[in-house]
Scaffold this active site. Structure first.
Site, PDB file in Angstrom:
ATOM      1  N   GLN A   1       0.808  -1.225   0.000  1.00  0.00           N
ATOM      2  CA  GLN A   1       0.000   0.000   0.000  1.00  0.00           C
ATOM      3  C   GLN A   1       0.845   1.280   0.000  1.00  0.00           C
ATOM      4  O   GLN A   1       0.476   2.254  -0.653  1.00  0.00           O
ATOM      5  CB  GLN A   1      -1.050  -0.004   1.099  1.00  0.00           C
ATOM      6  CG  GLN A   1      -0.572  -0.252   2.496  1.00  0.00           C
ATOM      7  CD  GLN A   1      -1.700  -0.172   3.515  1.00  0.00           C
ATOM      8  OE1 GLN A   1      -2.818   0.210   3.205  1.00  0.00           O
ATOM      9  NE2 GLN A   1      -1.395  -0.533   4.745  1.00  0.00           N
ATOM     10  N   VAL A   2       1.984   1.298   0.668  1.00  0.00           N
ATOM     11  CA  VAL A   2       2.853   2.480   0.570  1.00  0.00           C
ATOM     12  C   VAL A   2       3.594   2.455  -0.767  1.00  0.00           C
ATOM     13  O   VAL A   2       3.770   3.490  -1.418  1.00  0.00           O
ATOM     14  CB  VAL A   2       3.870   2.530   1.734  1.00  0.00           C
ATOM     15  CG1 VAL A   2       4.776   3.755   1.582  1.00  0.00           C
ATOM     16  CG2 VAL A   2       3.165   2.582   3.085  1.00  0.00           C
TER      17      VAL A   2
ATOM     18  N   THR B   1       8.389   0.497  12.417  1.00  0.00           N
ATOM     19  CA  THR B   1       7.029   0.543  12.976  1.00  0.00           C
ATOM     20  C   THR B   1       6.988   1.015  14.425  1.00  0.00           C
ATOM     21  O   THR B   1       7.967   0.858  15.171  1.00  0.00           O
ATOM     22  CB  THR B   1       6.423  -0.888  12.895  1.00  0.00           C
ATOM     23  OG1 THR B   1       5.197  -0.923  13.615  1.00  0.00           O
ATOM     24  CG2 THR B   1       7.346  -1.920  13.508  1.00  0.00           C
ATOM     25  N   ASP B   2       5.816   1.527  14.820  1.00  0.00           N
ATOM     26  CA  ASP B   2       5.576   1.874  16.234  1.00  0.00           C
ATOM     27  C   ASP B   2       5.549   0.622  17.122  1.00  0.00           C
ATOM     28  O   ASP B   2       5.680   0.729  18.337  1.00  0.00           O
ATOM     29  CB  ASP B   2       4.246   2.633  16.371  1.00  0.00           C
ATOM     30  CG  ASP B   2       3.060   1.847  15.849  1.00  0.00           C
ATOM     31  OD1 ASP B   2       3.217   1.146  14.817  1.00  0.00           O
ATOM     32  OD2 ASP B   2       1.969   1.923  16.449  1.00  0.00           O
TER      33      ASP B   2
ATOM     34  N   TYR C   1       6.271  -9.606  15.132  1.00  0.00           N
ATOM     35  CA  TYR C   1       6.425  -8.611  14.059  1.00  0.00           C
ATOM     36  C   TYR C   1       7.290  -7.434  14.541  1.00  0.00           C
ATOM     37  O   TYR C   1       8.260  -7.044  13.884  1.00  0.00           O
ATOM     38  CB  TYR C   1       5.046  -8.127  13.612  1.00  0.00           C
ATOM     39  CG  TYR C   1       5.072  -6.914  12.715  1.00  0.00           C
ATOM     40  CD1 TYR C   1       5.447  -7.008  11.382  1.00  0.00           C
ATOM     41  CD2 TYR C   1       4.709  -5.652  13.209  1.00  0.00           C
ATOM     42  CE1 TYR C   1       5.471  -5.877  10.562  1.00  0.00           C
ATOM     43  CE2 TYR C   1       4.731  -4.528  12.395  1.00  0.00           C
ATOM     44  CZ  TYR C   1       5.110  -4.645  11.072  1.00  0.00           C
ATOM     45  OH  TYR C   1       5.131  -3.530  10.271  1.00  0.00           O
TER      46      TYR C   1
ATOM     47  N   LYS D   1      11.038  -6.310  13.229  1.00  0.00           N
ATOM     48  CA  LYS D   1      11.307  -4.985  12.654  1.00  0.00           C
ATOM     49  C   LYS D   1      12.429  -4.292  13.453  1.00  0.00           C
ATOM     50  O   LYS D   1      13.264  -3.606  12.880  1.00  0.00           O
ATOM     51  CB  LYS D   1      10.042  -4.129  12.640  1.00  0.00           C
ATOM     52  CG  LYS D   1       8.923  -4.640  11.730  1.00  0.00           C
ATOM     53  CD  LYS D   1       9.257  -4.599  10.256  1.00  0.00           C
ATOM     54  CE  LYS D   1       9.188  -3.210   9.684  1.00  0.00           C
ATOM     55  NZ  LYS D   1       9.401  -3.247   8.187  1.00  0.00           N
TER      56      LYS D   1
HETATM   57  N1  LIG Z   1       0.737  -1.375   7.486  1.00  0.00           N
HETATM   58  C1  LIG Z   1       1.019  -0.755   8.623  1.00  0.00           C
HETATM   59  O1  LIG Z   1       0.139  -0.440   9.433  1.00  0.00           O
HETATM   60  C2  LIG Z   1       2.455  -0.385   8.936  1.00  0.00           C
HETATM   61  C3  LIG Z   1       2.726   0.304  10.134  1.00  0.00           C
HETATM   62  C4  LIG Z   1       4.034   0.675  10.411  1.00  0.00           C
HETATM   63  C5  LIG Z   1       5.044   0.354   9.540  1.00  0.00           C
HETATM   64  N2  LIG Z   1       4.759  -0.340   8.410  1.00  0.00           N
HETATM   65  C6  LIG Z   1       5.868  -0.684   7.522  1.00  0.00           C
HETATM   66  O2  LIG Z   1       5.734   0.078   6.326  1.00  0.00           O
HETATM   67  C7  LIG Z   1       6.266  -0.670   5.224  1.00  0.00           C
HETATM   68  C8  LIG Z   1       5.226  -0.735   4.118  1.00  0.00           C
HETATM   69  O3  LIG Z   1       4.051  -1.323   4.661  1.00  0.00           O
HETATM   70  P1  LIG Z   1       2.735  -1.577   3.808  1.00  0.00           P
HETATM   71  O4  LIG Z   1       1.586  -1.259   4.678  1.00  0.00           O
HETATM   72  O5  LIG Z   1       2.867  -0.947   2.469  1.00  0.00           O
HETATM   73  O6  LIG Z   1       2.827  -3.157   3.679  1.00  0.00           O
HETATM   74  P2  LIG Z   1       2.115  -4.146   2.645  1.00  0.00           P
HETATM   75  O7  LIG Z   1       0.978  -3.494   1.964  1.00  0.00           O
HETATM   76  O8  LIG Z   1       1.914  -5.426   3.379  1.00  0.00           O
HETATM   77  O9  LIG Z   1       3.275  -4.333   1.567  1.00  0.00           O
HETATM   78  C9  LIG Z   1       4.425  -5.083   1.848  1.00  0.00           C
HETATM   79  C10 LIG Z   1       4.907  -5.671   0.550  1.00  0.00           C
HETATM   80  O10 LIG Z   1       6.088  -6.453   0.802  1.00  0.00           O
HETATM   81  C11 LIG Z   1       6.012  -7.602  -0.013  1.00  0.00           C
HETATM   82  N3  LIG Z   1       6.849  -8.677   0.502  1.00  0.00           N
HETATM   83  C12 LIG Z   1       6.579  -9.527   1.518  1.00  0.00           C
HETATM   84  N4  LIG Z   1       7.600 -10.412   1.638  1.00  0.00           N
HETATM   85  C13 LIG Z   1       8.516 -10.106   0.686  1.00  0.00           C
HETATM   86  C14 LIG Z   1       9.766 -10.654   0.307  1.00  0.00           C
HETATM   87  N5  LIG Z   1      10.296 -11.723   0.933  1.00  0.00           N
HETATM   88  N6  LIG Z   1      10.439 -10.090  -0.724  1.00  0.00           N
HETATM   89  C15 LIG Z   1       9.918  -9.030  -1.389  1.00  0.00           C
HETATM   90  N7  LIG Z   1       8.736  -8.461  -1.094  1.00  0.00           N
HETATM   91  C16 LIG Z   1       8.054  -9.003  -0.050  1.00  0.00           C
HETATM   92  C17 LIG Z   1       4.539  -7.984  -0.016  1.00  0.00           C
HETATM   93  O11 LIG Z   1       4.248  -8.789  -1.121  1.00  0.00           O
HETATM   94  P3  LIG Z   1       3.228 -10.044  -0.948  1.00  0.00           P
HETATM   95  O12 LIG Z   1       1.981  -9.453  -0.361  1.00  0.00           O
HETATM   96  O13 LIG Z   1       3.083 -10.528  -2.356  1.00  0.00           O
HETATM   97  O14 LIG Z   1       3.919 -11.023  -0.058  1.00  0.00           O
HETATM   98  C18 LIG Z   1       3.861  -6.612  -0.083  1.00  0.00           C
HETATM   99  O15 LIG Z   1       3.637  -6.207  -1.430  1.00  0.00           O
HETATM  100  C19 LIG Z   1       6.681  -2.013   5.810  1.00  0.00           C
HETATM  101  O16 LIG Z   1       8.051  -1.977   6.133  1.00  0.00           O
HETATM  102  C20 LIG Z   1       5.875  -2.132   7.087  1.00  0.00           C
HETATM  103  O17 LIG Z   1       6.502  -2.959   8.033  1.00  0.00           O
HETATM  104  C21 LIG Z   1       3.486  -0.691   8.067  1.00  0.00           C
END
Ligand SMILES: NC(=O)c1ccc[n+]([C@@H]2O[C@H](COP(=O)([O-])OP(=O)(O)OC[C@H]3O[C@@H](n4cnc5c(N)ncnc54)[C@H](OP(=O)(O)O)[C@@H]3O)[C@@H](O)[C@H]2O)c1
Length: 307
Positions: free
Chosen positions: A15-16, A124-125, A148, A152
């Site tokens: 999503q980001v 992450t928080d 998780y 992180k």
């Molecule tokens: N979502 C939240 O609330 C949140 C909060 C704080 C921080 N963050 C951090 O912000 C960042 C972006 O988050 P987001 O919400 O955009 O996450 P997201 O929508 O889950 O996207 C993460 C992406 O990483 C891919 N991925 C997973 N395993 C992988 C691997 N081994 N190699 C390559 N790609 C891989 C996933 O692909 P598949 O789905 O195909 O596996 C997915 O497209 C992350 O670092 C997350 O930890 C997120």
């Protein structure tokens, strides 16, 4: 005119990731505030040469493939968004979660170092335990409560001092799976929801985060940064506000306590993990208030015909 800055974005289908690729290509993602760029300078049409890679195209747990891909593409900056983000599933899948979030991040940092690229890695928080009783600043001690968050934090520690680490929280975009879509679907179907009011944090609109990351790509500041929309809230407040935007009354959302959730979630979450963005705001424009972000998301998901 100078050559475009080459940027590699991992997790580009997340999503980001989808919003960041748009922003760096000077395209307005859904949900975005057209006027907002935290360093004050709009993104130029030819400013960045962007390569977004999905999980299918590059598995960041494959060290050799990652090193090869980085050497072949030679980015100036890598924004590492790929992550294992299923917080509850991680409790029963810890090895995979650590492989992606800890080892995968170390791999990206080493690969970046190998070619002299700057790494921006997202955290992450959930590295915090939520017991401080006030907003968390970058230097506060960490103490993750779940797999998780631990993975992180391990990823943060495996980065090099010159890397930039951006901690964010409660991320939600128009595109991608997140709780706001669930809330909106229930609001529009006439159903009601129950949401916890004893989990407090900071919402981050994916498109606002993408704007902030574009600023980080320009600035490459290094060190730890907290980035989130302004204002602290609870999941209940988010649900109630989104319901109001969709025409629902006070009876739409009922506040509950985490202990009332059935079934109980596998992962323990911090009770209060809101991020202080003061360091960010002293150097760049603060991200908009969380209600403004939720309003844009709800409006644009409806405009795109999402269910
Ligand atoms: N979502 C939240 O609330 C949140 C909060 C704080 C921080 N963050 C951090 O912000 C960042 C972006 O988050 P987001 O919400 O955009 O996450 P997201 O929508 O889950 O996207 C993460 C992406 O990483 C891919 N991925 C997973 N395993 C992988 C691997 N081994 N190699 C390559 N790609 C891989 C996933 O692909 P598949 O789905 O195909 O596996 C997915 O497209 C992350 O670092 C997350 O930890 C997120």
């Amino acid at each position: 005119m100078s050559a475009p800055v080459r940027v590699l974005v991992t997790g580009a289908a997340g999503q980001v990731g989808v919003d960041l690729v748009d922003v760096l290509n000077a395209v307005l993602p859904p949900g975005a505030d057209a006027a907002f760029q935290p360093d004050g300078t709009p993104i130029g049409a030819e400013e960045f040469d962007v390569l977004g890679v999905t999980h299918h195209e590059l598995d960041v747990t494959d060290r050799d493939a990652t090193a090869r891909a980085i050497r072949a593409t030679r980015p100036d900056v890598i924004v590492h968004l790929a992550a294992y983000t299923r917080v509850d599933r991680a409790e029963v899948d810890a090895d995979t979660c650590y492989d992606v979030n800890a080892t995968g991040t170390e791999t990206m940092s080493l690969a970046a170092h190998d070619i002299g690229a700057h790494l921006i890695s997202i955290s992450t928080d959930y590295v915090f335990d939520g017991r401080k009783g006030a907003s968390y600043i970058e230097g506060d001690p960490t103490n993750p409560l779940n797999v998780y968050g631990s993975s992180k934090r391990a990823g943060e520690l495996l980065c090099r001092a010159e890397d930039t680490i951006v901690r964010s929280s409660w991320v939600m975009g128009v595109r991608g799976k997140n709780v706001l879509h669930v809330i909106a679907e229930r609001a529009l179907s006439g159903a009601t929801v129950r949401f916890v009011e004893d989990q407090v944090g900071t919402v981050t609109l994916a498109s606002d985060m993408a704007r902030a990351l574009a600023t980080m790509v320009r600035e490459r500041p290094g060190g730890l940064w907290h980035v989130a929309n302004s204002g602290t809230t609870s999941w209940f407040d988010v649900a109630q506000y989104a319901g109001t935007l969709l025409g629902r009354g006070d009876d739409f959302a009922t506040p509950i306590m985490t202990s009332e959730l059935e079934p109980a979630p596998l992962a323990t979450r911090p009770a209060r993990s809101d991020l202080s963005t003061q360091k960010w705001s002293e150097r760049f424009e603060a991200l908009p208030q969380w209600r403004d972000g939720v309003r844009r998301l709800v409006h644009d998901r409806t405009a795109t015909g999402a269910p």
